[in-house]
Design an enzyme around this catalytic site. Sequence first.
Site, mmCIF file in Angstrom:
data_model
loop_
_atom_site.group_PDB
_atom_site.id
_atom_site.type_symbol
_atom_site.label_atom_id
_atom_site.label_comp_id
_atom_site.label_asym_id
_atom_site.label_seq_id
_atom_site.Cartn_x
_atom_site.Cartn_y
_atom_site.Cartn_z
ATOM 1 N N HIS A 62 3.529 2.859 7.428
ATOM 2 C CA HIS A 62 3.706 2.545 6.010
ATOM 3 C C HIS A 62 2.588 3.103 5.139
ATOM 4 O O HIS A 62 1.454 3.292 5.603
ATOM 5 C CB HIS A 62 3.725 1.021 5.814
ATOM 6 C CG HIS A 62 4.812 0.327 6.534
ATOM 7 N ND1 HIS A 62 4.763 -1.011 6.855
ATOM 8 C CD2 HIS A 62 6.001 0.773 7.025
ATOM 9 C CE1 HIS A 62 5.868 -1.353 7.502
ATOM 10 N NE2 HIS A 62 6.635 -0.290 7.612
ATOM 11 N N LYS A 72 -7.277 0.523 3.550
ATOM 12 C CA LYS A 72 -7.173 -0.710 4.349
ATOM 13 C C LYS A 72 -8.327 -0.798 5.331
ATOM 14 O O LYS A 72 -8.723 0.204 5.921
ATOM 15 C CB LYS A 72 -5.850 -0.714 5.142
ATOM 16 C CG LYS A 72 -4.638 -0.648 4.264
ATOM 17 C CD LYS A 72 -3.371 -0.316 5.028
ATOM 18 C CE LYS A 72 -2.229 -0.123 4.053
ATOM 19 N NZ LYS A 72 -1.036 0.440 4.678
ATOM 20 N N TYR A 132 -6.108 -7.801 7.473
ATOM 21 C CA TYR A 132 -6.636 -6.610 6.824
ATOM 22 C C TYR A 132 -6.860 -6.802 5.341
ATOM 23 O O TYR A 132 -6.200 -7.629 4.709
ATOM 24 C CB TYR A 132 -5.766 -5.380 7.085
ATOM 25 C CG TYR A 132 -4.303 -5.505 6.775
ATOM 26 C CD1 TYR A 132 -3.469 -6.338 7.504
ATOM 27 C CD2 TYR A 132 -3.726 -4.726 5.778
ATOM 28 C CE1 TYR A 132 -2.110 -6.417 7.236
ATOM 29 C CE2 TYR A 132 -2.368 -4.789 5.520
ATOM 30 C CZ TYR A 132 -1.576 -5.635 6.253
ATOM 31 O OH TYR A 132 -0.219 -5.697 5.985
ATOM 32 N N ASP A 170 12.187 -0.412 8.757
ATOM 33 C CA ASP A 170 11.392 0.632 9.413
ATOM 34 C C ASP A 170 12.254 1.562 10.264
ATOM 35 O O ASP A 170 11.874 2.698 10.542
ATOM 36 C CB ASP A 170 10.292 -0.005 10.281
ATOM 37 C CG ASP A 170 9.171 -0.596 9.437
ATOM 38 O OD1 ASP A 170 9.215 -0.407 8.196
ATOM 39 O OD2 ASP A 170 8.285 -1.267 10.001
HETATM 40 C C1 LIG Z 1 2.627 -5.709 2.720
HETATM 41 C C2 LIG Z 1 3.067 -6.895 1.928
HETATM 42 C C3 LIG Z 1 4.283 -7.515 2.154
HETATM 43 N N1 LIG Z 1 4.656 -8.600 1.410
HETATM 44 C C4 LIG Z 1 5.935 -9.239 1.698
HETATM 45 C C5 LIG Z 1 7.144 -8.321 1.552
HETATM 46 C C6 LIG Z 1 8.113 -8.838 2.584
HETATM 47 O O1 LIG Z 1 8.903 -9.878 2.022
HETATM 48 C C7 LIG Z 1 7.216 -9.430 3.674
HETATM 49 C C8 LIG Z 1 7.076 -8.535 4.883
HETATM 50 O O2 LIG Z 1 6.734 -7.250 4.405
HETATM 51 P P1 LIG Z 1 6.784 -6.010 5.389
HETATM 52 O O3 LIG Z 1 7.992 -6.104 6.267
HETATM 53 O O4 LIG Z 1 6.590 -4.771 4.562
HETATM 54 O O5 LIG Z 1 5.474 -6.302 6.275
HETATM 55 P P2 LIG Z 1 4.836 -5.259 7.319
HETATM 56 O O6 LIG Z 1 5.898 -4.536 8.075
HETATM 57 O O7 LIG Z 1 3.814 -6.023 8.071
HETATM 58 O O8 LIG Z 1 4.104 -4.222 6.363
HETATM 59 C C9 LIG Z 1 2.748 -3.861 6.547
HETATM 60 O O9 LIG Z 1 2.709 -3.125 7.731
HETATM 61 C C10 LIG Z 1 1.806 -2.052 7.874
HETATM 62 C C11 LIG Z 1 1.119 -2.210 9.194
HETATM 63 C C12 LIG Z 1 0.869 -1.812 6.782
HETATM 64 O O10 LIG Z 1 -0.138 -1.119 6.962
HETATM 65 C C13 LIG Z 1 1.152 -2.314 5.445
HETATM 66 O O11 LIG Z 1 0.052 -3.052 4.982
HETATM 67 C C14 LIG Z 1 2.358 -3.129 5.293
HETATM 68 O O12 LIG Z 1 3.389 -2.244 4.922
HETATM 69 O O13 LIG Z 1 5.929 -9.612 3.065
HETATM 70 C C15 LIG Z 1 3.851 -9.125 0.420
HETATM 71 O O14 LIG Z 1 4.206 -10.113 -0.246
HETATM 72 N N2 LIG Z 1 2.636 -8.528 0.176
HETATM 73 C C16 LIG Z 1 2.218 -7.436 0.890
HETATM 74 O O15 LIG Z 1 1.097 -6.934 0.634
#
Ligand SMILES: Cc1cn([C@H]2C[C@H](O)[C@@H](COP(=O)(O)OP(=O)(O)O[C@H]3O[C@H](C)C(=O)[C@H](O)[C@H]3O)O2)c(=O)[nH]c1=O
Length: 181
Positions: A62, A72, A132, A170
């Site tokens: 991401h 980060k 992070y 993803d």
């Molecule tokens: C990143 C983020 C997400 N969210 C909410 C949005 C979704 O409803 C839920 C899960 O989000 P997401 O599926 O994008 O989470 P990850 O797959 O862990 O995403 C992260 O994964 C990789 C490893 C990364 O480096 C990024 O920081 C980030 O993209 O959290 C928020 O409210 N705030 C935030 O800063």
Amino acid sequence: MEAIETILKDCYVLEPNVFGDERGYFLESYNKKQFDALIGKEVNFIQDNESFSSQGVLRGLHFQSGEHAQAKLVRVTQGKVLDVAVDLRTNSPSFLKHISVELSSENKKQLFVPRGFAHGFIVLSETAVFNYKVDNWYNKASEGGIIYNDKTLNIDWVLDKELLTISEKDKVLPTVKELFE
Ligand SMILES: Cc1cn([C@H]2C[C@H](O)[C@@H](COP(=O)(O)OP(=O)(O)O[C@H]3O[C@H](C)C(=O)[C@H](O)[C@H]3O)O2)c(=O)[nH]c1=O
């Protein structure tokens, strides 16, 4: 705290000083003055994130694009992950190169991933807590990514494919070729 620059320009592995005694240990997980001096620039982190995942969960790759790009500082406070950073800065000598580093509650290593990078990790232990800091607010509209098994990057995620758990979002991320064509 020590910092070692990786093969990716401006991307550092950091190792905190651990003060152990009969009770356990103490460490400074982040010290702005030390951190900025070690990486040679000022970084103002404004948001802390945490995610919990089980073995085989792969989050990424991401990034947030443009003015919403995030640097980060990542670490693992329970378990072990293979963390991957990819340099997407077209003017960088390490453009499209990546590094993989094991981060764990055992080795207490951290990785600084500058703005302009894609980032992701796979959980190697039974579970993992991933913590992070980011230097820019979450901005859903600017979210982008690269599919984990991109042929150009050819990242070795270590675990067999059938063990992977990847979000629907993803699973449909673009390839490097689609992103940069
Ligand atoms: C990143 C983020 C997400 N969210 C909410 C949005 C979704 O409803 C839920 C899960 O989000 P997401 O599926 O994008 O989470 P990850 O797959 O862990 O995403 C992260 O994964 C990789 C490893 C990364 O480096 C990024 O920081 C980030 O993209 O959290 C928020 O409210 N705030 C935030 O800063």
